[in-house]
Write a protein that holds these residues in place. Structure first.
Motif, PDB file in Angstrom:
ATOM      1  N   ALA A 208       4.008  23.317 -14.117  1.00 52.81           N
ATOM      2  CA  ALA A 208       4.891  24.199 -15.514  1.00 52.81           C
ATOM      3  C   ALA A 208       4.197  24.491 -16.031  1.00 52.81           C
ATOM      4  O   ALA A 208       4.342  25.424 -16.557  1.00 52.81           O
ATOM      5  N   ARG A 209       3.071  23.903 -16.343  1.00 53.89           N
ATOM      6  CA  ARG A 209       2.213  24.000 -17.739  1.00 53.89           C
ATOM      7  C   ARG A 209       1.236  25.511 -17.297  1.00 53.89           C
ATOM      8  O   ARG A 209       1.359  26.726 -19.054  1.00 53.89           O
ATOM      9  N   ASP A 210       0.926  25.212 -17.014  1.00 52.54           N
ATOM     10  CA  ASP A 210      -0.175  26.652 -16.547  1.00 52.54           C
ATOM     11  C   ASP A 210       0.243  27.301 -16.501  1.00 52.54           C
ATOM     12  O   ASP A 210       0.469  29.018 -16.758  1.00 52.54           O
ATOM     13  N   THR A 211       2.412  27.437 -15.641  1.00 47.95           N
ATOM     14  CA  THR A 211       2.771  28.495 -15.458  1.00 47.95           C
ATOM     15  C   THR A 211       3.734  28.843 -16.598  1.00 47.95           C
ATOM     16  O   THR A 211       3.098  30.426 -16.812  1.00 47.95           O
ATOM     17  N   ASP A 212       4.326  28.295 -17.847  1.00 47.26           N
ATOM     18  CA  ASP A 212       4.052  28.914 -19.405  1.00 47.26           C
ATOM     19  C   ASP A 212       3.270  29.694 -19.459  1.00 47.26           C
ATOM     20  O   ASP A 212       3.489  30.597 -20.309  1.00 47.26           O
ATOM     21  N   THR A 213       1.802  28.707 -19.316  1.00 49.65           N
ATOM     22  CA  THR A 213       0.901  29.273 -20.102  1.00 49.65           C
ATOM     23  C   THR A 213       0.331  30.566 -19.506  1.00 49.65           C
ATOM     24  O   THR A 213       0.390  31.747 -20.282  1.00 49.65           O
ATOM     25  N   ALA A 214       0.346  30.731 -17.979  1.00 48.49           N
ATOM     26  CA  ALA A 214       0.450  32.150 -17.708  1.00 48.49           C
ATOM     27  C   ALA A 214       1.344  32.699 -18.356  1.00 48.49           C
ATOM     28  O   ALA A 214       1.035  34.305 -18.148  1.00 48.49           O
ATOM     29  N   ARG A 215       2.750  32.486 -18.274  1.00 50.40           N
ATOM     30  CA  ARG A 215       3.873  33.758 -18.115  1.00 50.40           C
ATOM     31  C   ARG A 215       3.745  34.226 -19.993  1.00 50.40           C
ATOM     32  O   ARG A 215       3.495  35.756 -20.273  1.00 50.40           O
TER      33      ARG A 215
ATOM     34  N   ALA B 176       2.328  15.042 -12.370  1.00 53.14           N
ATOM     35  CA  ALA B 176       1.456  15.578 -13.106  1.00 53.14           C
ATOM     36  C   ALA B 176       1.271  16.432 -12.712  1.00 53.14           C
ATOM     37  O   ALA B 176       0.757  17.356 -13.692  1.00 53.14           O
ATOM     38  N   GLU B 177       0.832  17.139 -11.578  1.00 53.26           N
ATOM     39  CA  GLU B 177       0.803  18.360 -10.473  1.00 53.26           C
ATOM     40  C   GLU B 177       1.848  19.068 -11.608  1.00 53.26           C
ATOM     41  O   GLU B 177       1.780  20.794 -11.678  1.00 53.26           O
ATOM     42  N   LYS B 178       2.470  18.565 -11.059  1.00 55.56           N
ATOM     43  CA  LYS B 178       3.806  19.311 -11.575  1.00 55.56           C
ATOM     44  C   LYS B 178       3.823  19.543 -12.772  1.00 55.56           C
ATOM     45  O   LYS B 178       4.542  21.073 -13.053  1.00 55.56           O
ATOM     46  N   ALA B 179       4.031  19.133 -13.355  1.00 51.42           N
ATOM     47  CA  ALA B 179       3.704  19.121 -15.088  1.00 51.42           C
ATOM     48  C   ALA B 179       2.503  20.310 -14.815  1.00 51.42           C
ATOM     49  O   ALA B 179       2.772  21.162 -16.356  1.00 51.42           O
ATOM     50  N   SER B 180       1.310  20.283 -14.892  1.00 49.75           N
ATOM     51  CA  SER B 180       0.503  20.448 -15.202  1.00 49.75           C
ATOM     52  C   SER B 180       0.530  21.889 -14.627  1.00 49.75           C
ATOM     53  O   SER B 180       0.641  23.225 -15.566  1.00 49.75           O
TER      54      SER B 180
ATOM     55  N   ALA C  76       0.769  -1.007  -0.235  1.00 47.84           N
ATOM     56  CA  ALA C  76      -0.045  -0.034   0.074  1.00 47.84           C
ATOM     57  C   ALA C  76       1.413   1.386   0.239  1.00 47.84           C
ATOM     58  O   ALA C  76       0.553   2.160  -0.635  1.00 47.84           O
ATOM     59  N   LEU C  77       1.583   1.212   0.811  1.00 51.04           N
ATOM     60  CA  LEU C  77       2.854   2.577   0.791  1.00 51.04           C
ATOM     61  C   LEU C  77       3.176   1.948  -0.509  1.00 51.04           C
ATOM     62  O   LEU C  77       3.982   3.446  -0.503  1.00 51.04           O
ATOM     63  N   SER C  78       3.931   1.443  -1.301  1.00 47.01           N
ATOM     64  CA  SER C  78       4.304   1.565  -2.202  1.00 47.01           C
ATOM     65  C   SER C  78       3.802   2.452  -3.212  1.00 47.01           C
ATOM     66  O   SER C  78       3.726   3.052  -4.268  1.00 47.01           O
ATOM     67  N   GLU C  79       2.428   1.690  -3.303  1.00 43.46           N
ATOM     68  CA  GLU C  79       1.879   2.043  -4.678  1.00 43.46           C
ATOM     69  C   GLU C  79       1.234   3.484  -3.807  1.00 43.46           C
ATOM     70  O   GLU C  79       0.866   4.370  -5.305  1.00 43.46           O
ATOM     71  N   ALA C  80       1.081   3.595  -2.814  1.00 39.98           N
ATOM     72  CA  ALA C  80       0.625   5.461  -2.210  1.00 39.98           C
ATOM     73  C   ALA C  80       1.807   5.857  -3.149  1.00 39.98           C
ATOM     74  O   ALA C  80       1.624   7.348  -3.676  1.00 39.98           O
ATOM     75  N   ARG C  81       3.353   5.777  -2.742  1.00 36.23           N
ATOM     76  CA  ARG C  81       4.088   6.365  -3.068  1.00 36.23           C
ATOM     77  C   ARG C  81       3.860   6.896  -4.860  1.00 36.23           C
ATOM     78  O   ARG C  81       4.598   7.836  -4.820  1.00 36.23           O
ATOM     79  N   GLU C  82       3.838   5.559  -5.363  1.00 37.61           N
ATOM     80  CA  GLU C  82       3.878   5.185  -7.080  1.00 37.61           C
ATOM     81  C   GLU C  82       3.348   6.494  -7.175  1.00 37.61           C
ATOM     82  O   GLU C  82       2.700   7.887  -7.937  1.00 37.61           O
ATOM     83  N   LYS C  83       1.379   6.531  -6.644  1.00 37.62           N
ATOM     84  CA  LYS C  83       0.263   7.139  -6.825  1.00 37.62           C
ATOM     85  C   LYS C  83       0.536   9.156  -6.830  1.00 37.62           C
ATOM     86  O   LYS C  83       0.463   9.512  -7.290  1.00 37.62           O
ATOM     87  N   ALA C  84       1.027   8.980  -5.571  1.00 39.71           N
ATOM     88  CA  ALA C  84       2.065  10.510  -4.918  1.00 39.71           C
ATOM     89  C   ALA C  84       2.609  10.683  -5.879  1.00 39.71           C
ATOM     90  O   ALA C  84       2.492  12.060  -6.184  1.00 39.71           O
ATOM     91  N   GLU C  85       3.735  10.139  -6.226  1.00 42.38           N
ATOM     92  CA  GLU C  85       4.871  10.956  -7.503  1.00 42.38           C
ATOM     93  C   GLU C  85       4.159  11.023  -8.979  1.00 42.38           C
ATOM     94  O   GLU C  85       4.009  12.366  -9.248  1.00 42.38           O
TER      95      GLU C  85
END
Lengths: 232, 246
Positions: free
Chosen positions: B111-118, B105-109, B91-100
Motif C-alpha cells: 500500500a505504501r509503495d502503491t501510494d508512493t508510486a501513485r 506487512a507486505e500489504k502495508a508495504s 506450528a500451524l498457529s505460529e505459521a498462520r500468525e507469521k503469515a498473517e
C-alpha cells in the motif's frame, strides 16, 4: 526202561546215595548260575538286547507277583523266580537225549513242595509274627483250625503230586512211544511236553505265591496288635 | 513206592542253594539295573519337568514383558501423537500468525509503495501535464490573450483590499509590469493608463519581459507580487494536484 517211581542211584557219598536226579539238578544249577553270572556281568543304563531280555523276564515275574499278591515283589522275587526257572529248566531238560528231568522224580517234587510249605510259614511269620500266623489258622472261626492245618499240608502235597504226575507222565509216554514207534514219532509229544513243562512251572510258582500271600494276608488281617502291612 | 529221604533233603538243599545264588548273581543285579534305570528316567523326567516349568515361567515372563512393552508402546505412541498434534497445532498457529503478519506487512508495504508510486506518478503526470499545457499555451500567445490578462490584472487591482492597493499605489521604487513577450509602445501606454487609473495614482511603471510567464501580465515590486499569468496558474494547478495526490 526203569520205573519212574524209582530213583537211580549213581554213587554214594558215605551213607548218602547220589541219584541221577541230584546230579541232573547239579548240572541245571551249574548251567543256571553260570548263565546268570555271564548274562549279568555288564549291566548298564543303556540296555543291550540281552539286558533288555533279562529285564523283561524279571519285570514279567515282578508283575505276576504284584498282580497275585498286591505287594511289592522284592521279598518274593528270589524265591518265586528261582522256583519258576528251576522247574522250567528241569521240565525242559527232558528234551536233551539221555537226560531224565529231576521233576519227574518224587523226591525233587516233594523237596520243592516242602520248600513251598516252609516258605509259607516263613513269610507268614515274617509278615504277621508268630501269633498272627498261628491266629490265621482260626479263620474264620476256631472250629476251622484242624481243617486249615490239614489244608496247609494237603495243598503242598497236591502241588507236589500235580507236578510229579504231569512231568512223569510226559516222560513216561514219550519213553513208551519212542520204544514202540521209533525216533520221529515222539516229536509232537515232546513239543506238547514243552508246553506242559512251561504251564506246570507257571502253575507251581503262581500257586506258591498264592499260598504265601494267603498266609501273609490272613495273618495280618487277624493280628490284633499289628496293623496289616506287606512284608518288605 | 518209597521215598528216598536223602535225595529229598539233597534236592531241597540244592534248590535252596540255587535260590540263594540266583538271588545274588541274577535277581538282585537285574532288579538293581531296572531300579537304576527307573531312577535315571525319573531324574530325567524331573529335570525335564523342572526345565519345562522354568521354560513356562520364562515364557510367562516374556509374555508379560511383551504385554508391558505393547502397553508402553501404545502409551508412548498415544503420547507422541498428542504431542505431535499439539506441536502441529502450535506450528500451524505460529505459521498462520507469521503469515498473517507477513501478509499484513507486505500489504502495508504494498500500500505504501502503491501510494508512493501513485503520488510519484501523479506528480510526474501533473508535471508532465503542466509542461504540456505550458507548451500548448505558448502557441496561443496572442494579443487577445494579452488583453484578457490585462483585463484580469485591472480587475485584480480593483478587487485588492484598499490598504494593499493604497500601499501599491504609493510605492516609490516603481512598479514592474512583467509580460511574456515584448509589448508594443502603444499598448504599453494604454496599459500604463489603465493600471494607474485602477490604482488611483501615477507610480512609475516599467515594462519587463519574462518568457517564463508563457502568457500574462504581472505586477512586481520589491515587496509585492501580483501573479497574473499562465505560469502562476499552472504552478498553482500543479501545487493543488500535488496536494491532492498526497
Amino acid at each position: 526202561m526203569t520205573s519212574p517211581l524209582e530213583s537211580l542211584v549213581l554213587f554214594y557219598l558215605g551213607p548218602v546215595p547220589i541219584t541221577l536226579a541230584v546230579v541232573t539238578t547239579w548240572g541245571i544249577m551249574i548251567i543256571l548260575i553260570t548263565g546268570a553270572f555271564l548274562l549279568t556281568r555288564q549291566l548298564d543304563l543303556t540296555a543291550t538286547k540281552r539286558q533288555a531280555a533279562l529285564e523283561l523276564l524279571v519285570d514279567t515275574i515282578d508283575n505276576q507277583i504284584r498282580e497275585t499278591s498286591g505287594a511289592e515283589p522284592a521279598p518274593y522275587r528270589g524265591f518265586i523266580g528261582s522256583l519258576f526257572l528251576f522247574i522250567l529248566i528241569a521240565n525242559w531238560s527232558s528234551l536233551v537225549p539221555g537226560i531224565e528231568p529231576p521233576t519227574a522224580q518224587l523226591e525233587t517234587d516233594a523237596a520243592l513242595a516242602t520248600l513251598v510249605f516252609l516258605s509259607v510259614i516263613w513269610f507268614g511269620i515274617r509278615g504277621s509274627g508268630v501269633r498272627g500266623y498261628l491266629r490265621s489258622f482260626a479263620a474264620p472261626n476256631p472250629v476251622m483250625i484242624p481243617l486249615n492245618m490239614i489244608e496247609s499240608v494237603t495243598r503242598a502235597f497236591s502241588m507236589f503230586v500235580r507236578l510229579f504226575g504231569n512231568v512223569m507222565s510226559g516222560v513216561f509216554v514219550i519213553g513208551i512211544v519212542a520204544s514202540l514207534a521209533g525216533l520221529l514219532v515222539p516229536i509232537p509229544l515232546m513239543a506238547l511236553d514243552l508246553l506242559t513243562g512251561l504251564v506246570q512251572a507257571y502253575i507251581f510258582a503262581v500257586l506258591a505265591m498264592v499260598f504265601i500271600t494267603s498266609a501273609v494276608e490272613d495273618g495280618a488281617h487277624h493280628s490284633k496288635h499289628k496293623p496289616p502291612h506287606s512284608p518288605n | 513206592m518209597t521215598i528216598d529221604w536223602w535225595t529229598l533233603g539233597l534236592q531241597a538243599i540244592n534248590v535252596l542253594i540255587l535260590m540263594w545264588l540266583l538271588s545274588r548273581v541274577f535277581w538282585r543285579p537285574v532288579a538293581a539295573a531296572i531300579s537304576k534305570r527307573k531312577d535315571a528316567v525319573k531324574a530325567m523326567l524331573d529335570a525335564a519337568k523342572e526345565t519345562q516349568a522354568k521354560a513356562d515361567a520364562a515364557l510367562a515372563q516374556v509374555a508379560a514383558a511383551r504385554d508391558g512393552i505393547t502397553k508402553e508402546r501404545d502409551t508412548i505412541l498415544s503420547s507422541a501423537k498428542c504431542e505431535a498434534d499439539a506441536a502441529t497445532k502450535a506450528a500451524l498457529s505460529e505459521a498462520r500468525e507469521k503469515a498473517e503478519k507477513i501478509f499484513a506487512a507486505e500489504k502495508a508495504s504494498l500500500a505504501r509503495d502503491t501510494d508512493t508510486a501513485r503520488i510519484e506518478t501523479t506528480k510526474q503526470a501533473a508535471e508532465l501535464s503542466t509542461e504540456i499545457a505550458a507548451k500548448l499555451l505558448q502557441r496561443l500567445s496572442t494579443s487577445s490573450i494579452q488583453e484578457a490578462f490585462v483585463s484580469r490584472l485591472i480587475k485584480a487591482i480593483t478587487n485588492m483590499p484598499e490598504s494593499d492597493r493604497a500601499a501599491l499605489a504609493q510605492t516609490t521604487d516603481g512598479i514592474d509590469l512583467v509580460s511574456a513577450s515584448d509589448i508594443k509602445a502603444a499598448d504599453k501606454a494604454k496599459i500604463t493608463t489603465s493600471v494607474q487609473k485602477a490604482l488611483g495614482s501615477t507610480p512609475t511603471i516599467t515594462f519587463v519581459t519574462d518568457t517564463d510567464l508563457i502568457a500574462g501580465m504581472e505586477i512586481r515590486t520589491s515587496h509585492f507580487v501580483l501573479h497574473n499569468s499562465w505560469q502562476s496558474d499552472l504552478a498553482e494547478i500543479l501545487k493543488e494536484l500535488n496536494n491532492a495526490a498526497q
